[in-house]
Design a protein around this motif. Structure first.
Motif, PDB file in Angstrom:
ATOM      1  N   VAL A   6     -42.848 -54.531  38.105  1.00 11.22           N
ATOM      2  CA  VAL A   6     -43.481 -53.374  37.482  1.00 11.22           C
ATOM      3  C   VAL A   6     -44.716 -53.022  38.301  1.00 11.22           C
ATOM      4  O   VAL A   6     -45.490 -53.897  38.700  1.00 11.22           O
ATOM      5  N   GLY A   7     -44.854 -51.746  38.585  1.00 10.26           N
ATOM      6  CA  GLY A   7     -45.928 -51.295  39.464  1.00 10.26           C
ATOM      7  C   GLY A   7     -47.276 -51.283  38.778  1.00 10.26           C
ATOM      8  O   GLY A   7     -47.426 -51.671  37.607  1.00 10.26           O
ATOM      9  N   ALA A  16     -44.795 -51.544  26.512  1.00  5.80           N
ATOM     10  CA  ALA A  16     -43.345 -51.328  26.364  1.00  5.80           C
ATOM     11  C   ALA A  16     -42.563 -52.276  27.278  1.00  5.80           C
ATOM     12  O   ALA A  16     -41.530 -52.833  26.872  1.00  5.80           O
ATOM     13  N   VAL A  17     -43.058 -52.495  28.497  1.00  5.72           N
ATOM     14  CA  VAL A  17     -42.380 -53.407  29.431  1.00  5.72           C
ATOM     15  C   VAL A  17     -42.362 -54.820  28.836  1.00  5.72           C
ATOM     16  O   VAL A  17     -41.312 -55.478  28.795  1.00  5.72           O
ATOM     17  N   CYS A  18     -43.521 -55.275  28.343  1.00 10.78           N
ATOM     18  CA  CYS A  18     -43.601 -56.646  27.816  1.00 10.78           C
ATOM     19  C   CYS A  18     -42.762 -56.813  26.549  1.00 10.78           C
ATOM     20  O   CYS A  18     -42.100 -57.845  26.373  1.00 10.78           O
ATOM     21  N   ALA A  19     -42.767 -55.808  25.678  1.00  9.27           N
ATOM     22  CA  ALA A  19     -41.975 -55.894  24.444  1.00  9.27           C
ATOM     23  C   ALA A  19     -40.487 -56.009  24.783  1.00  9.27           C
ATOM     24  O   ALA A  19     -39.756 -56.819  24.189  1.00  9.27           O
ATOM     25  N   ASP A  20     -40.053 -55.232  25.765  1.00 10.39           N
ATOM     26  CA  ASP A  20     -38.639 -55.253  26.156  1.00 10.39           C
ATOM     27  C   ASP A  20     -38.279 -56.587  26.812  1.00 10.39           C
ATOM     28  O   ASP A  20     -37.213 -57.162  26.554  1.00 10.39           O
ATOM     29  N   ILE A  21     -39.201 -57.095  27.646  1.00  9.67           N
ATOM     30  CA  ILE A  21     -38.962 -58.385  28.305  1.00  9.67           C
ATOM     31  C   ILE A  21     -38.867 -59.489  27.243  1.00  9.67           C
ATOM     32  O   ILE A  21     -37.974 -60.349  27.310  1.00  9.67           O
ATOM     33  N   ALA A  22     -39.756 -59.455  26.258  1.00  8.44           N
ATOM     34  CA  ALA A  22     -39.743 -60.479  25.199  1.00  8.44           C
ATOM     35  C   ALA A  22     -38.403 -60.464  24.465  1.00  8.44           C
ATOM     36  O   ALA A  22     -37.825 -61.513  24.157  1.00  8.44           O
ATOM     37  N   LEU A 188     -35.045 -54.922  39.409  1.00  7.61           N
ATOM     38  CA  LEU A 188     -35.495 -53.654  38.831  1.00  7.61           C
ATOM     39  C   LEU A 188     -36.870 -53.325  39.383  1.00  7.61           C
ATOM     40  O   LEU A 188     -37.792 -54.143  39.284  1.00  7.61           O
ATOM     41  N   LEU A 189     -37.016 -52.156  39.984  1.00  9.27           N
ATOM     42  CA  LEU A 189     -38.311 -51.715  40.502  1.00  9.27           C
ATOM     43  C   LEU A 189     -38.789 -50.591  39.591  1.00  9.27           C
ATOM     44  O   LEU A 189     -38.321 -49.453  39.689  1.00  9.27           O
ATOM     45  N   LEU A 190     -39.684 -50.943  38.657  1.00  8.02           N
ATOM     46  CA  LEU A 190     -40.117 -49.974  37.651  1.00  8.02           C
ATOM     47  C   LEU A 190     -41.458 -49.358  38.040  1.00  8.02           C
ATOM     48  O   LEU A 190     -42.398 -50.066  38.395  1.00  8.02           O
ATOM     49  N   SER A 191     -41.526 -48.026  37.951  1.00  7.57           N
ATOM     50  CA  SER A 191     -42.748 -47.328  38.346  1.00  7.57           C
ATOM     51  C   SER A 191     -42.986 -46.133  37.419  1.00  7.57           C
ATOM     52  O   SER A 191     -42.394 -46.048  36.345  1.00  7.57           O
ATOM     53  N   ASN A 192     -43.841 -45.215  37.841  1.00  6.68           N
ATOM     54  CA  ASN A 192     -44.180 -44.079  36.963  1.00  6.68           C
ATOM     55  C   ASN A 192     -43.402 -42.815  37.315  1.00  6.68           C
ATOM     56  O   ASN A 192     -43.912 -41.706  37.188  1.00  6.68           O
ATOM     57  N   VAL A 251     -41.241 -45.231  29.653  1.00  2.97           N
ATOM     58  CA  VAL A 251     -40.406 -44.960  28.479  1.00  2.97           C
ATOM     59  C   VAL A 251     -40.300 -46.200  27.584  1.00  2.97           C
ATOM     60  O   VAL A 251     -40.679 -47.299  27.996  1.00  2.97           O
ATOM     61  N   GLU A 252     -39.790 -46.031  26.381  1.00  3.70           N
ATOM     62  CA  GLU A 252     -39.518 -47.167  25.491  1.00  3.70           C
ATOM     63  C   GLU A 252     -38.370 -47.988  26.080  1.00  3.70           C
ATOM     64  O   GLU A 252     -37.444 -47.423  26.671  1.00  3.70           O
ATOM     65  N   GLY A 253     -38.421 -49.292  25.925  1.00  2.37           N
ATOM     66  CA  GLY A 253     -37.333 -50.158  26.404  1.00  2.37           C
ATOM     67  C   GLY A 253     -37.033 -49.943  27.878  1.00  2.37           C
ATOM     68  O   GLY A 253     -35.868 -49.801  28.269  1.00  2.37           O
ATOM     69  N   PRO A 254     -38.050 -49.955  28.751  1.00  2.00           N
ATOM     70  CA  PRO A 254     -37.845 -49.585  30.151  1.00  2.00           C
ATOM     71  C   PRO A 254     -36.942 -50.543  30.940  1.00  2.00           C
ATOM     72  O   PRO A 254     -36.218 -50.104  31.840  1.00  2.00           O
ATOM     73  N   VAL A 255     -36.971 -51.829  30.554  1.00  2.00           N
ATOM     74  CA  VAL A 255     -36.176 -52.811  31.298  1.00  2.00           C
ATOM     75  C   VAL A 255     -34.695 -52.662  30.918  1.00  2.00           C
ATOM     76  O   VAL A 255     -33.818 -52.587  31.783  1.00  2.00           O
TER      77      VAL A 255
END
Ligand code: ADP
Length: 267
Positions: A6-7, A16-22, A188-192, A251-255
């Motif tokens: 995650v960038g 949102a990233v952490c919630a999805d990862i959890a 996964l390369l997540l950015s804006n 976004v919500e649930g990005p992963v």
């Protein structure tokens, strides 16, 4: 296993990233999180009176010129504020996360590059005193130890030079080297941004699919630091990673969204 990078750009939703990862972690997905911190580093560097300096190489790649003072600010932000902020978020969500830099246990190792070529006013200059490097070796042993012990590794630049000096390494390419070394099924390369855009910044020009054999041809669409992501994607698929997805971390649930193929899929 999967590697999520995650960038550190504006607009990224770390909650949102952490919630999805959890959520994925508790469902049994083996994963490693790698993160950046560029926007926050720029803010802190300005506040400390040592503004960031970016250089563009003759081949068009942009990177941060990292003198010793910049390296120390970089460590404060990446290994301190951002890394501990992510670890705390995950701990609050019940994930036993451990935050480490690539210097710790030499997780990310490579040659120290002391000088960099920079194009300024159409002329090529050589700048010395740079603390950068490219990841050539990944200490997967330490990462596996953590995973096997039930800990979720949260990794960040810098890395270690072969002489043990801290070097600024590109987070996307470090994540790509890690994914290849760990035989990850996905990176996964997540950015804006929604993914790789054909006509940046037009978000409706999303490139949905890139053939693994053809990634480098897409370098022409990437500007600035996006080029490093495309390069990282090429290195990962050439290194045996099943697929690389450029996804949206706003976004919500990005992963989960990226894993489901939302974004630009390289395979
Ligand atoms: P991060 O810090 O999130 O890893 P970077 O700032 O390094 O992200 O790279 C992502 C940025 O690249 C985007 O915010 C966008 O401004 C820029 N960019 C340049 N060209 C493109 C492109 N063709 N498609 C998408 N983003 C692009």
């Amino acid at each position: 296993m999967i590697v999520v990078k995650v960038g550190g750009s504006e607009g990224i939703d770390l909650d949102a990233v952490c919630a999805d990862i959890a959520h994925l972690w508790s469902a049994g997905t083996r994963m490693v999180l790698v993160h950046g911190g560029s926007a926050e580093t720029n803010r802190v560097a300005e506040a400390l009176g040592h503004p960031p300096k970016f250089v563009t190489s003759p081949s068009g790649f942009t990177s941060r010129f990292t003198d010793r003072a910049t390296l120390e600010i970089f460590e404060m932000v990446y290994c301190g504020k951002v890394n501990k902020g992510i670890v705390e978020r995950l701990q609050r969500l019940g994930v036993n996360a451990v935050g480490l830099s690539g210097l710790d246990g030499r997780i990310f190792e490579g040659k120290h590059k002391d000088s960099v070529r920079s194009v300024e006013d159409g002329k090529v200059k050589v700048l010395r005193g740079d603390h950068t490097g490219t990841v050539e070796k990944v200490n997967t042993h330490l990462v596996e130890l953590l995973l096997d012990g039930g800990y979720l590794p949260v990794l960040t630049p810098p890395g270690a030079s072969f002489d043990g000096v801290a070097v600024n390494v590109d987070g996307d390419r470090a994540a790509a080297a890690l994914a290849a070394a760990m035989h990850a099924e996905a990176l996964l390369l997540l950015s804006n941004v929604p993914g790789l855009l054909r006509a940046f910044p037009d978000e409706s020009s999303l490139i949905e699919r890139i053939d693994a054999s053809d990634v480098e041809a897409y370098l022409e669409f990437a500007q600035g630091r996006m080029k490093k992501k495309v390069l990282g994607a090429a290195e990962a698929v050439q290194g045996g990673v099943g697929r690389v997805i450029f996804g949206d971390a706003r976004v919500e649930g990005p992963v989960s969204a990226a894993l489901a193929g939302r974004g630009t899929v390289v395979s």
